[in-house]
Design a protein around this motif. Structure first.
Motif, PDB file in Angstrom:
ATOM      1  N   LEU A 180       0.835  -1.198   0.000  1.00  0.00           N
ATOM      2  CA  LEU A 180       0.000   0.000   0.000  1.00  0.00           C
ATOM      3  C   LEU A 180       0.872   1.252   0.000  1.00  0.00           C
ATOM      4  CD1 LEU A 180      -2.662  -1.236   2.550  1.00  0.00           C
ATOM      5  CD2 LEU A 180      -3.056  -0.779   0.129  1.00  0.00           C
ATOM      6  N   GLN A 181       1.992   1.159   0.702  1.00  0.00           N
ATOM      7  CA  GLN A 181       2.907   2.301   0.717  1.00  0.00           C
ATOM      8  C   GLN A 181       3.447   2.560  -0.690  1.00  0.00           C
ATOM      9  OE1 GLN A 181       6.642   2.033   3.186  1.00  0.00           O
ATOM     10  NE2 GLN A 181       5.888   4.033   3.849  1.00  0.00           N
ATOM     11  N   ASP A 182       3.859   1.489  -1.365  1.00  0.00           N
ATOM     12  CA  ASP A 182       4.398   1.642  -2.717  1.00  0.00           C
ATOM     13  C   ASP A 182       3.350   2.164  -3.685  1.00  0.00           C
ATOM     14  OD1 ASP A 182       6.720   0.697  -1.712  1.00  0.00           O
ATOM     15  OD2 ASP A 182       6.536  -1.330  -2.542  1.00  0.00           O
ATOM     16  N   GLU A 183       2.127   1.620  -3.553  1.00  0.00           N
ATOM     17  CA  GLU A 183       1.069   1.984  -4.483  1.00  0.00           C
ATOM     18  C   GLU A 183       0.525   3.385  -4.271  1.00  0.00           C
ATOM     19  OE1 GLU A 183      -2.492  -0.532  -4.572  1.00  0.00           O
ATOM     20  OE2 GLU A 183      -1.044  -2.191  -4.483  1.00  0.00           O
ATOM     21  N   MET A 184       0.282   3.720  -3.003  1.00  0.00           N
ATOM     22  CA  MET A 184      -0.424   4.959  -2.703  1.00  0.00           C
ATOM     23  C   MET A 184       0.478   6.033  -2.125  1.00  0.00           C
ATOM     24  SD  MET A 184      -3.330   2.963  -0.604  1.00  0.00           S
ATOM     25  CE  MET A 184      -4.989   3.177  -1.112  1.00  0.00           C
ATOM     26  N   GLY A 185       1.744   5.732  -1.949  1.00  0.00           N
ATOM     27  CA  GLY A 185       2.652   6.714  -1.374  1.00  0.00           C
ATOM     28  C   GLY A 185       2.336   7.034   0.074  1.00  0.00           C
ATOM     29  N   LEU A 186       1.834   6.041   0.804  1.00  0.00           N
ATOM     30  CA  LEU A 186       1.490   6.245   2.208  1.00  0.00           C
ATOM     31  C   LEU A 186       2.726   6.464   3.076  1.00  0.00           C
ATOM     32  CD1 LEU A 186      -1.063   3.444   3.142  1.00  0.00           C
ATOM     33  CD2 LEU A 186      -1.461   5.896   3.157  1.00  0.00           C
ATOM     34  N   ALA A 187       2.568   7.290   4.084  1.00  0.00           N
ATOM     35  CA  ALA A 187       3.585   7.387   5.130  1.00  0.00           C
ATOM     36  C   ALA A 187       3.051   6.671   6.367  1.00  0.00           C
ATOM     37  CB  ALA A 187       3.869   8.841   5.460  1.00  0.00           C
ATOM     38  N   PHE A 188       3.929   5.966   7.068  1.00  0.00           N
ATOM     39  CA  PHE A 188       3.536   5.290   8.295  1.00  0.00           C
ATOM     40  C   PHE A 188       4.301   5.843   9.483  1.00  0.00           C
ATOM     41  CE2 PHE A 188       2.311   1.819   5.358  1.00  0.00           C
ATOM     42  CZ  PHE A 188       1.064   1.503   5.859  1.00  0.00           C
ATOM     43  N   LEU A 189       3.564   6.149  10.537  1.00  0.00           N
ATOM     44  CA  LEU A 189       4.200   6.317  11.839  1.00  0.00           C
ATOM     45  C   LEU A 189       3.921   5.000  12.548  1.00  0.00           C
ATOM     46  CD1 LEU A 189       5.692   8.193  13.788  1.00  0.00           C
ATOM     47  CD2 LEU A 189       3.484   8.919  14.684  1.00  0.00           C
ATOM     48  N   PHE A 190       4.981   4.219  12.734  1.00  0.00           N
ATOM     49  CA  PHE A 190       4.842   2.812  13.075  1.00  0.00           C
ATOM     50  C   PHE A 190       5.401   2.575  14.478  1.00  0.00           C
ATOM     51  CE2 PHE A 190       6.611  -1.600  12.648  1.00  0.00           C
ATOM     52  CZ  PHE A 190       5.438  -2.262  12.361  1.00  0.00           C
ATOM     53  N   ILE A 191       4.519   2.254  15.397  1.00  0.00           N
ATOM     54  CA  ILE A 191       4.950   2.036  16.773  1.00  0.00           C
ATOM     55  C   ILE A 191       5.194   0.552  16.967  1.00  0.00           C
ATOM     56  CG2 ILE A 191       4.413   2.533  19.203  1.00  0.00           C
ATOM     57  CD1 ILE A 191       4.032   4.929  17.287  1.00  0.00           C
ATOM     58  N   SER A 192       6.367   0.183  17.462  1.00  0.00           N
ATOM     59  CA  SER A 192       6.655  -1.238  17.593  1.00  0.00           C
ATOM     60  C   SER A 192       7.677  -1.491  18.689  1.00  0.00           C
ATOM     61  CB  SER A 192       7.190  -1.769  16.264  1.00  0.00           C
ATOM     62  OG  SER A 192       7.496  -3.137  16.382  1.00  0.00           O
ATOM     63  N   HIS A 193       7.634  -2.712  19.228  1.00  0.00           N
ATOM     64  CA  HIS A 193       8.695  -3.089  20.147  1.00  0.00           C
ATOM     65  C   HIS A 193       9.594  -4.123  19.488  1.00  0.00           C
ATOM     66  CE1 HIS A 193       5.807  -6.332  20.554  1.00  0.00           C
ATOM     67  NE2 HIS A 193       6.828  -7.071  20.903  1.00  0.00           N
ATOM     68  N   ASP A 194       9.272  -4.496  18.236  1.00  0.00           N
ATOM     69  CA  ASP A 194       9.988  -5.581  17.575  1.00  0.00           C
ATOM     70  C   ASP A 194      11.069  -5.033  16.638  1.00  0.00           C
ATOM     71  OD1 ASP A 194      10.821  -7.711  15.990  1.00  0.00           O
ATOM     72  OD2 ASP A 194       8.874  -8.695  16.098  1.00  0.00           O
ATOM     73  N   LEU A 195      12.299  -5.070  17.104  1.00  0.00           N
ATOM     74  CA  LEU A 195      13.392  -4.469  16.338  1.00  0.00           C
ATOM     75  C   LEU A 195      13.607  -5.143  14.995  1.00  0.00           C
ATOM     76  CD1 LEU A 195      16.138  -3.804  19.005  1.00  0.00           C
ATOM     77  CD2 LEU A 195      14.786  -2.132  17.774  1.00  0.00           C
ATOM     78  N   ALA A 196      13.429  -6.462  14.944  1.00  0.00           N
ATOM     79  CA  ALA A 196      13.694  -7.168  13.692  1.00  0.00           C
ATOM     80  C   ALA A 196      12.687  -6.751  12.620  1.00  0.00           C
ATOM     81  CB  ALA A 196      13.647  -8.677  13.920  1.00  0.00           C
ATOM     82  N   VAL A 197      11.436  -6.543  13.006  1.00  0.00           N
ATOM     83  CA  VAL A 197      10.431  -6.070  12.059  1.00  0.00           C
ATOM     84  C   VAL A 197      10.767  -4.653  11.606  1.00  0.00           C
ATOM     85  CG1 VAL A 197       8.036  -5.288  11.880  1.00  0.00           C
ATOM     86  CG2 VAL A 197       8.535  -7.553  12.807  1.00  0.00           C
ATOM     87  N   VAL A 198      11.126  -3.818  12.575  1.00  0.00           N
ATOM     88  CA  VAL A 198      11.438  -2.423  12.274  1.00  0.00           C
ATOM     89  C   VAL A 198      12.611  -2.317  11.294  1.00  0.00           C
ATOM     90  CG1 VAL A 198      12.453  -0.356  13.326  1.00  0.00           C
ATOM     91  CG2 VAL A 198      10.452  -1.443  14.364  1.00  0.00           C
ATOM     92  N   GLU A 199      13.604  -3.166  11.476  1.00  0.00           N
ATOM     93  CA  GLU A 199      14.777  -3.095  10.600  1.00  0.00           C
ATOM     94  C   GLU A 199      14.392  -3.308   9.140  1.00  0.00           C
ATOM     95  OE1 GLU A 199      17.855  -6.004  11.299  1.00  0.00           O
ATOM     96  OE2 GLU A 199      19.327  -4.838  10.170  1.00  0.00           O
ATOM     97  N   SER A 200      13.403  -4.163   8.915  1.00  0.00           N
ATOM     98  CA  SER A 200      12.981  -4.425   7.538  1.00  0.00           C
ATOM     99  C   SER A 200      11.957  -3.414   7.032  1.00  0.00           C
ATOM    100  CB  SER A 200      12.366  -5.824   7.432  1.00  0.00           C
ATOM    101  OG  SER A 200      13.353  -6.803   7.518  1.00  0.00           O
ATOM    102  N   PHE A 201      11.132  -2.916   7.930  1.00  0.00           N
ATOM    103  CA  PHE A 201       9.960  -2.170   7.488  1.00  0.00           C
ATOM    104  C   PHE A 201      10.147  -0.650   7.461  1.00  0.00           C
ATOM    105  CE2 PHE A 201       5.640  -0.405   8.202  1.00  0.00           C
ATOM    106  CZ  PHE A 201       5.086  -0.834   7.017  1.00  0.00           C
ATOM    107  N   ALA A 202      10.973  -0.118   8.372  1.00  0.00           N
ATOM    108  CA  ALA A 202      11.030   1.330   8.534  1.00  0.00           C
ATOM    109  C   ALA A 202      12.179   1.961   7.745  1.00  0.00           C
ATOM    110  CB  ALA A 202      11.173   1.682  10.012  1.00  0.00           C
ATOM    111  N   HIS A 203      11.999   3.221   7.384  1.00  0.00           N
ATOM    112  CA  HIS A 203      13.089   3.984   6.770  1.00  0.00           C
ATOM    113  C   HIS A 203      13.899   4.723   7.831  1.00  0.00           C
ATOM    114  CE1 HIS A 203       9.963   3.564   3.616  1.00  0.00           C
ATOM    115  NE2 HIS A 203      11.015   3.313   2.868  1.00  0.00           N
ATOM    116  N   HIS A 204      13.198   5.213   8.834  1.00  0.00           N
ATOM    117  CA  HIS A 204      13.864   5.898   9.939  1.00  0.00           C
ATOM    118  C   HIS A 204      13.384   5.304  11.255  1.00  0.00           C
ATOM    119  CE1 HIS A 204      14.686   8.849   6.797  1.00  0.00           C
ATOM    120  NE2 HIS A 204      15.701   9.227   7.549  1.00  0.00           N
ATOM    121  N   VAL A 205      14.231   5.387  12.264  1.00  0.00           N
ATOM    122  CA  VAL A 205      13.890   4.820  13.557  1.00  0.00           C
ATOM    123  C   VAL A 205      14.230   5.827  14.659  1.00  0.00           C
ATOM    124  CG1 VAL A 205      14.245   2.892  15.148  1.00  0.00           C
ATOM    125  CG2 VAL A 205      14.545   2.529  12.704  1.00  0.00           C
TER     126      VAL A 205
END
Lengths: 333, 335
Positions: free
Chosen positions: B202-227
């Motif tokens: 959805l991000q690629d298609e619609m240019g969505l920005a996410f503010l993504f709250i997580s405690h899972d570092l491994a997910v964040v490493e793959s999913f986020a641009h900034h931390v």
């Protein structure tokens, strides 16, 4: 295996009666495993796979609508399914003293209106008939042993006055007060922060070594299980689909579900564009047809897999897999 | 600094009254979030990570204007929306979707999936009946649900499916921004992956920005641009994902990474604890650096003086690597 095992479970099946008069819903089927003293079996699977009901049935603590429909459990030479409930020679005498359990949420497992010290002291009073003040002293020692700072003071605290990690330590202290020979740990670190989780895993391993306990460690998280288990059993839709020594299981999974589960685990240091997913969802236990429970989601499934259920078959290397088309161990690694 | 970010937080602070009910005069305030600033660029993901009590959820709620900030401001496309004009607020709400942690609590049990997804359109008066129905169908399809699933009620869906409905609702007004507070933590791993792939598509298609709250570092490493890493209500370190994971500078960031369990290390033998103790309570924050009681490198200075966020990166402003530590670690954690 079974002559050296502390606990030996064979062909265990559990069902829950549905609402109204509907047929019983199977929650676990034909589950077999054994654990030797000092060893840890990791039981892994996603929610609803039957891992928690398996644990509860070892303690004979299934909820009222749950029933053991088949199989046997032998604990330290005794057939627990035919033991009476009451008395020191019954389940009451085993539970808490010889087999103990810790849960995911220590907040709801501890009594909110009794101090932590009193709750642990009660274990000594019940099982060892210790006098109150002696029991209290033993409780303080136990709190100290599980790494609670200022144990004298903490013994007088109520559960709500402790942090999540401290509560989990207190529950471990209570479970291990009588130095049980079997500890069942059901998702004991799932509610904890990652730095605290790491401490609790260390504590469990340390106490296990000290007491030579057998541990059944249940988790949905393969990486957590990898930290503690000697052997791992993977459950899917109520059945054990693969069982192997931990190192071999992670290095060379043979069941396609195990392999998929390992692949879905995001790993630090390996950022990825796509997250490997398992398509579909776990089948509903109420409407499960014949065939392998994983067939619908399995990339290798063929007509046979949809027709009949593969049995858990052991091979030469202490491994067992329930699959018609197990992955070649040599092709991987 | 060249472009205006989509979402910007400036010095956000949140204080809650401590103790005291309706009748009692509250005695003191507890600071859940202190002076937090961040920028989220359009089409990218910023992850806020930290352990329980670090203030990440409160921060997300302030950014979404669900909880009023005690101090600081939120800017959307450069325009202040905290205490801003009604029109700015309404426009912000229209361009922002929300996904919460618990898919069992965040859907109205009496609304069908289709009605749930259509609700934001009804509130904002978007489209006519036919257009809304068409939009709901297309959203259901987008999040991987069937056209007839729209008629079903939440209790008939699994957790993963509910979270897809919540995501479809968040996307109903074609937002530019989705604030997602631990959207995966109630889901099994195999379902987590499906959700993450969906969010990325959805991000690629619609240019969505996410503010993504997580405690899972491994997910964040793959999913986020900034931390941004939070500890006791403050950002202690922030950088682009590659920099942060390759050269974490704050001892807390390093401890978090070290504590993540991995397969392939074999059975642990005890004693290798990443950080002793537990996150402190915001009610009684330690003096100086909040992490010093657990920090292996803490010195007298750390107890006396709270370190400020400073740029420690070698890049330009756009790739700032900021860290609040008197003795930041240097060097890479892996080759």
């Amino acid at each position: 295996m079974s002559d050296t095992a502390l606990i030996d479970v064979e062909g265990l099946s559990i069902a829950f009666s549905g609402e109204d008069n509907s047929a019983a819903i199977p929650a676990a089927e034909d589950v077999s495993f054994s654990i030797a003293p000092g060893k840890t079996l990791g039981l892994v699977g996603e929610s609803g796979c039957g891992k928690s009901v398996t644990a509860l049935s070892l303690m004979r603590l299934l909820p009222p609508n749950g029933r053991i429909t088949g199989g046997r459990i032998r604990f330290d030479g005794r057939e627990t399914l035919s033991l009476p409930e009451a008395g020191a020679a019954g389940m009451e005498g085993l539970r808490g003293r010889h087999m103990a359990m810790i849960f995911q949420d220590p907040g709801s497992a501890l009594n909110p209106v009794a101090t932590v010290g009193d709750q642990i002291a009660e274990v000594f009073e019940i099982h060892y008939h210790l006098a109150r003040d002696v029991a209290r002293q033993s409780a303080v020692k136990m709190l100290d042993r599980v790494g609670i700072p200022d144990p004298e003071l903490r013994a007088r605290s109520y559960p709500h006055q402790l942090s999540g990690g401290m509560k989990q330590r207190a529950m471990i202290a209570m479970a291990l007060a009588c130095r049980p020979s079997l500890l069942i740990a059901d998702e004991p670190t799932t509610a904890l922060d990652v730095t605290v989780q790491s401490q609790i895993l260390d504590l469990v391993v340390e106490l296990q070594n000290e007491m030579d306990m057998a541990v059944l460690f249940i988790s949905h998280n393969l990486a957590v299980v990898a930290q503690v288990a000697d052997e791992v059993a993977v459950m899917y839709a109520g059945r054990i689909v693969e069982r192997a020594p931990a190192r071999d299981l992670f290095a060379m999974p043979r069941h396609p579900y195990t392999q998929a589960l390992i692949a879905t685990l995001p790993r630090l240091g390996h950022p990825q564009q796509r997250f490997p997913a398992i398509p579909g969802t776990v089948p509903d236990a109420r409407v499960r047809g014949k065939g392998c429970g994983f067939a619908e989601r399995c990339p290798l499934a063929d007509a046979t897999c949809h027709e009949s259920e593969p049995a858990l078959t052991a091979d030469a290397e202490d491994r067992a897999v329930a699959c018609f088309k197990p992955l070649e161990t040599s092709a991987l690694s | 600094m060249s472009t205006t970010p989509l979402l910007e937080a400036r010095g956000l602070t949140k204080e809650f009254p401590l103790g005291g009910g309706l009748l009692a005069k509250s005695k003191s305030l507890v600071r859940a979030v202190s002076d937090v600033s961040f920028r989220l660029e359009a089409g990218t993901t910023l992850a806020l990570v930290g352990e329980s009590g670090c203030g990440k959820t409160t921060l997300a709620r302030m950014a979404a204007l669900l909880t009023p900030a005690s101090g600081g401001s939120v800017l959307y496309r450069g325009e202040e929306v905290t205490g801003g004009s009604r029109s700015a607020l309404k426009s912000f709400r229209r361009h922002m979707g929300l996904v919460f942690q618990d898919p069992y609590a965040s859907l109205n049990p009496r609304m069908t999936a289709a009605r749930t997804i259509a609700e934001p359109m009804l509130i904002h008066g978007a489209g006519n009946r036919l257009e809304r129905r068409y939009r709901v169908q297309s959203l259901l399809e987008h999040v991987g649900l069937g056209p007839r699933d729209g008629e079903r009620y939440p209790h008939t869906f699994s957790g993963g499916q509910r979270q897809r409905i919540a995501l479809a609702r968040a996307l109903a007004l074609e937002p530019e921004l989705v604030i997602a507070d631990e959207p995966l933590s109630a889901l099994d791993v195999s379902i987590q992956s499906q959700m993450l792939n969906l969010m990325r598509d959805l991000q690629d298609e619609m240019g969505l920005a996410f503010l993504f709250i997580s405690h899972d570092l491994a997910v964040v490493e793959s999913f986020a641009h900034h931390v941004a890493v939070l500890y006791l209500g403050r950002i202690v370190e922030s950088a682009d994902t590659t920099t942060l994971f390759r050269t974490p500078a704050h001892p807390y960031t390093r401890a978090l990474m070290k504590a993540v369990p991995r397969i392939g290390e074999g059975r642990r033998h005890g004693g290798a604890t990443a950080a002793p103790g537990e996150p402190p309570s915001p009610v009684a924050p330690p003096p100086g650096c909040a992490f010093h009681p657990r920090c292996p490198k803490a010195q007298a200075l750390c107890r006396d003086q709270r370190p400020q966020l400073e740029n420690i990166g070698d890049g330009g402003n756009d790739d700032a690597h900021i860290c609040a530590c008197h003795f930041p670690e240097t060097g890479s954690v892996r080759p």
